[in-house]
Design an enzyme around this catalytic site. Structure first.
Site, PDB file in Angstrom:
ATOM      1  N   SER A 119       0.847  -1.100  -0.078  1.00 19.09           N
ATOM      2  CA  SER A 119       0.124  -0.141  -0.013  1.00 19.09           C
ATOM      3  C   SER A 119       0.821   1.085  -0.084  1.00 19.09           C
ATOM      4  O   SER A 119       0.482   2.222  -0.433  1.00 19.09           O
ATOM      5  CB  SER A 119      -0.918  -0.049   1.363  1.00 19.09           C
ATOM      6  N   HIS A 140      -0.581  -2.657  -7.239  1.00 19.48           N
ATOM      7  CA  HIS A 140      -1.239  -2.282  -6.300  1.00 19.48           C
ATOM      8  C   HIS A 140      -2.585  -2.089  -6.614  1.00 19.48           C
ATOM      9  O   HIS A 140      -3.016  -1.361  -7.108  1.00 19.48           O
ATOM     10  CB  HIS A 140      -0.700  -0.861  -5.597  1.00 19.48           C
ATOM     11  N   GLU A 152      -2.214   0.741  -9.560  1.00 15.82           N
ATOM     12  CA  GLU A 152      -1.105   1.429  -9.538  1.00 15.82           C
ATOM     13  C   GLU A 152      -0.039   0.706  -9.754  1.00 15.82           C
ATOM     14  O   GLU A 152       0.246  -0.091  -9.079  1.00 15.82           O
ATOM     15  CB  GLU A 152      -1.092   2.199  -8.173  1.00 15.82           C
ATOM     16  N   ASN A 190      -3.144   6.483  -1.593  1.00 13.91           N
ATOM     17  CA  ASN A 190      -3.088   6.381  -0.470  1.00 13.91           C
ATOM     18  C   ASN A 190      -2.340   7.791   0.096  1.00 13.91           C
ATOM     19  O   ASN A 190      -2.806   8.129   1.160  1.00 13.91           O
ATOM     20  CB  ASN A 190      -2.336   5.088   0.149  1.00 13.91           C
TER      21      ASN A 190
HETATM   22  N1  3HC Z   1     -15.550  -8.747  -2.581  1.00 14.35           N
HETATM   23  C1  3HC Z   1     -16.137  -8.970  -3.783  1.00 14.35           C
HETATM   24  N2  3HC Z   1     -16.905  -8.619  -4.395  1.00 14.35           N
HETATM   25  C2  3HC Z   1     -17.670  -7.525  -3.571  1.00 14.35           C
HETATM   26  C3  3HC Z   1     -17.320  -7.343  -2.439  1.00 14.35           C
HETATM   27  C4  3HC Z   1     -15.796  -7.968  -1.616  1.00 14.35           C
HETATM   28  N3  3HC Z   1     -15.608  -7.631  -0.542  1.00 14.35           N
HETATM   29  N4  3HC Z   1     -18.048  -6.091  -1.722  1.00 14.35           N
HETATM   30  C5  3HC Z   1     -18.773  -6.003  -2.736  1.00 14.35           C
HETATM   31  N5  3HC Z   1     -18.580  -6.724  -3.874  1.00 14.35           N
HETATM   32  C6  3HC Z   1     -19.263  -6.889  -5.181  1.00 14.35           C
HETATM   33  C7  3HC Z   1     -20.723  -7.113  -4.755  1.00 14.35           C
HETATM   34  O1  3HC Z   1     -21.028  -8.343  -5.139  1.00 14.35           O
HETATM   35  C8  3HC Z   1     -21.358  -6.272  -5.973  1.00 14.35           C
HETATM   36  O2  3HC Z   1     -21.317  -7.022  -7.395  1.00 14.35           O
HETATM   37  P1  3HC Z   1     -22.258  -6.704  -8.418  1.00 14.35           P
HETATM   38  O3  3HC Z   1     -22.382  -5.466  -8.702  1.00 14.35           O
HETATM   39  O4  3HC Z   1     -21.814  -7.676  -9.449  1.00 14.35           O
HETATM   40  O5  3HC Z   1     -23.741  -7.776  -7.643  1.00 14.35           O
HETATM   41  C9  3HC Z   1     -20.729  -5.217  -6.052  1.00 14.35           C
HETATM   42  O6  3HC Z   1     -19.448  -5.267  -5.425  1.00 14.35           O
HETATM   43  C10 3HC Z   1     -21.345  -3.974  -5.198  1.00 14.35           C
HETATM   44  O7  3HC Z   1     -21.569  -4.594  -4.012  1.00 14.35           O
HETATM   45  P2  3HC Z   1     -22.946  -4.162  -3.104  1.00 14.35           P
HETATM   46  O8  3HC Z   1     -24.030  -3.896  -3.901  1.00 14.35           O
HETATM   47  O9  3HC Z   1     -23.159  -5.131  -2.051  1.00 14.35           O
HETATM   48  O10 3HC Z   1     -22.623  -2.795  -2.266  1.00 14.35           O
HETATM   49  P3  3HC Z   1     -22.174  -1.412  -2.756  1.00 14.35           P
HETATM   50  O11 3HC Z   1     -22.918  -0.878  -4.149  1.00 14.35           O
HETATM   51  O12 3HC Z   1     -22.509  -0.472  -1.519  1.00 14.35           O
HETATM   52  O13 3HC Z   1     -20.665  -1.346  -3.072  1.00 14.35           O
HETATM   53  C11 3HC Z   1     -18.245  -1.227  -2.383  1.00 14.35           C
HETATM   54  C12 3HC Z   1     -19.780  -1.969  -2.039  1.00 14.35           C
HETATM   55  C13 3HC Z   1     -18.007  -1.648  -3.730  1.00 14.35           C
HETATM   56  C14 3HC Z   1     -17.436  -1.738  -1.361  1.00 14.35           C
HETATM   57  C15 3HC Z   1     -18.652   0.391  -2.359  1.00 14.35           C
HETATM   58  O14 3HC Z   1     -19.132   0.685  -1.125  1.00 14.35           O
HETATM   59  C16 3HC Z   1     -17.240   0.978  -2.737  1.00 14.35           C
HETATM   60  O15 3HC Z   1     -16.847   1.368  -3.704  1.00 14.35           O
HETATM   61  N6  3HC Z   1     -16.670   1.605  -1.384  1.00 14.35           N
HETATM   62  C17 3HC Z   1     -15.552   2.230  -1.662  1.00 14.35           C
HETATM   63  C18 3HC Z   1     -14.232   1.334  -1.655  1.00 14.35           C
HETATM   64  C19 3HC Z   1     -12.915   1.799  -1.720  1.00 14.35           C
HETATM   65  O16 3HC Z   1     -12.694   3.162  -1.636  1.00 14.35           O
HETATM   66  N7  3HC Z   1     -11.789   1.099  -1.701  1.00 14.35           N
HETATM   67  C20 3HC Z   1     -10.445   1.598  -1.805  1.00 14.35           C
HETATM   68  C21 3HC Z   1      -9.936   1.671  -0.296  1.00 14.35           C
HETATM   69  S1  3HC Z   1      -8.153   2.045  -0.477  1.00 14.35           S
HETATM   70  C22 3HC Z   1      -7.537   0.878  -0.763  1.00 14.35           C
HETATM   71  O17 3HC Z   1      -7.827  -0.413  -0.721  1.00 14.35           O
HETATM   72  C23 3HC Z   1      -5.770   0.826  -0.642  1.00 14.35           C
HETATM   73  C24 3HC Z   1      -5.182  -0.002   0.302  1.00 14.35           C
HETATM   74  O18 3HC Z   1      -3.774   0.053  -0.036  1.00 14.35           O
HETATM   75  C25 3HC Z   1      -5.477   0.693   1.449  1.00 14.35           C
END
Ligand code: 3HC
Length: 291
Positions: A119, A140, A152, A190
């Site tokens: 990260s 990433h 990334e 990040n």
């Molecule tokens: N694993 C696999 N698939 C998942 C999942 C998981 N953990 N969580 C959700 N999904 C899928 C669902 O199955 C669904 O798929 P579909 O559209 O094909 O049916 C889709 O994602 C949308 O899920 P939901 O309808 O259940 O829920 P949301 O519409 O609320 O979406 C979310 C969930 C995608 C997590 C959304 O809330 C989101 O985009 N959140 C922000 C996530 C974010 O910012 N991530 C980056 C974090 S920073 C990072 O990772 C960097 C690291 O280095 C720290």
């Protein structure tokens, strides 16, 4: 050389998600964990994630079986000897990564590309631990890896010319959108995202606003899919705290000092979704009612 056989080391939330992404693209995957218990947890992540897609009708039973069938799980790192690419997704502790990369360098054939999903840690430091620094790169992914579109691609001063573009091309073949970035703490996402999340924790500490009001404010006011506390819980408070520590070490800016409440929760073992409780407990985050 095409990337036909890919190793993933570490099958926690991110590693299992990354293994699924490759397998969905038709690529054979060797998933490696340290011991049988961790391997079983990794298998659980893969089964739950593809099971959810099956339940939602996004995958047929045959497609799901084919994806899982492309993934071989093992505790033997030696099984990575003839992989074309190995992606590391172990915890964010530089010494562990350096030791792992030195070992992968010994095990893997000379032209295997070694990638880290770090990260924020130094890709250069990891590359320097190997005898093939030109073929070490950052790849990433974002959480949840099967859903988030960005990769990334992190090159270093030692990276072979053309390798970042090859990894970007591979990322496109996985259905992702790559950006090529330099090896600086936090890269792009990040570097920008974690200070914002950390500031949310500071607001909470100072009693400026309640947790759910901060989450609601950012969802309704800015249109983000999740508020900062729900996102911190998704990323993991340990990872978030570690990233802030790396940003602080590199910049020495007080803006990057980790919020004490983050350290407190990590010390207490409240790491977010992965441990069942973080800023939010078992109750749904305020994201839920609108669904
Ligand atoms: N694993 C696999 N698939 C998942 C999942 C998981 N953990 N969580 C959700 N999904 C899928 C669902 O199955 C669904 O798929 P579909 O559209 O094909 O049916 C889709 O994602 C949308 O899920 P939901 O309808 O259940 O829920 P949301 O519409 O609320 O979406 C979310 C969930 C995608 C997590 C959304 O809330 C989101 O985009 N959140 C922000 C996530 C974010 O910012 N991530 C980056 C974090 S920073 C990072 O990772 C960097 C690291 O280095 C720290």
């Amino acid at each position: 050389m095409a990337f036909e056989k890919v190793g993933v080391v570490g099958l926690g939330t991110m590693g299992a998600g990354i293994a699924e992404v490759f397998a969905r693209a038709g690529i054979r995957v060797i998933g490696v964990e340290a011991d049988p218990e961790a391997l079983a947890r990794g298998r659980g992540h893969l089964e739950r994630s593809t099971g959810r897609a099956l339940d939602k009708g996004r995958l047929s039973a045959e497609e799901r079986a084919a994806i899982l069938g492309r993934i071989t799980l093992t505790t033997a790192r030696e099984d990575l000897a003839d992989a074309d690419l190995v992606v590391e997704a172990i915890p964010e502790i530089l010494e562990y990564k350096i030791a792992l990369f030195a070992d992968l360098d010994r095990i893997c054939k000379p032209d295997t590309v070694l990638a880290t999903n770090t990260s924020s840690l130094s890709v250069t430091a990891v590359a320097a631990a190997t005898g093939r620094p030109g073929r070490v790169i950052g790849m990433h992914f974002f959480n949840p890896a099967p859903v988030m579109k960005l990769v990334e691609v992190v090159g270093t001063v030692m990276t072979d010319e053309g390798l970042p573009e090859r990894i970007a091309e591979l990322s496109r073949a996985l259905g992702k959108t790559p950006v090529v970035v330099g090896d600086r703490a936090g890269f792009v996402v990040n570097r920008l995202l974690l200070p914002y999340l950390n500031q949310a924790a500071m607001l909470l500490e100072r009693g400026v606003a309640a947790r759910d009001d901060v989450d609601t404010a950012m969802r309704k006011g800015v249109g983000l899919p999740m508020g900062p506390f729900a996102l911190l819980d998704l990323i993991g408070l340990d990872t978030s705290y570690e990233v802030m520590g790396v940003l602080f070490d590199e910049t020495r800016s007080p803006r990057h000092a980790p919020a004490p409440v983050l350290r407190e929760l990590v010390t207490a073992g409240l790491l977010g979704r992965k441990s069942g409780r973080g800023f939010h407990g078992e109750e749904p985050a305020p994201d839920e009612p609108d669904k």
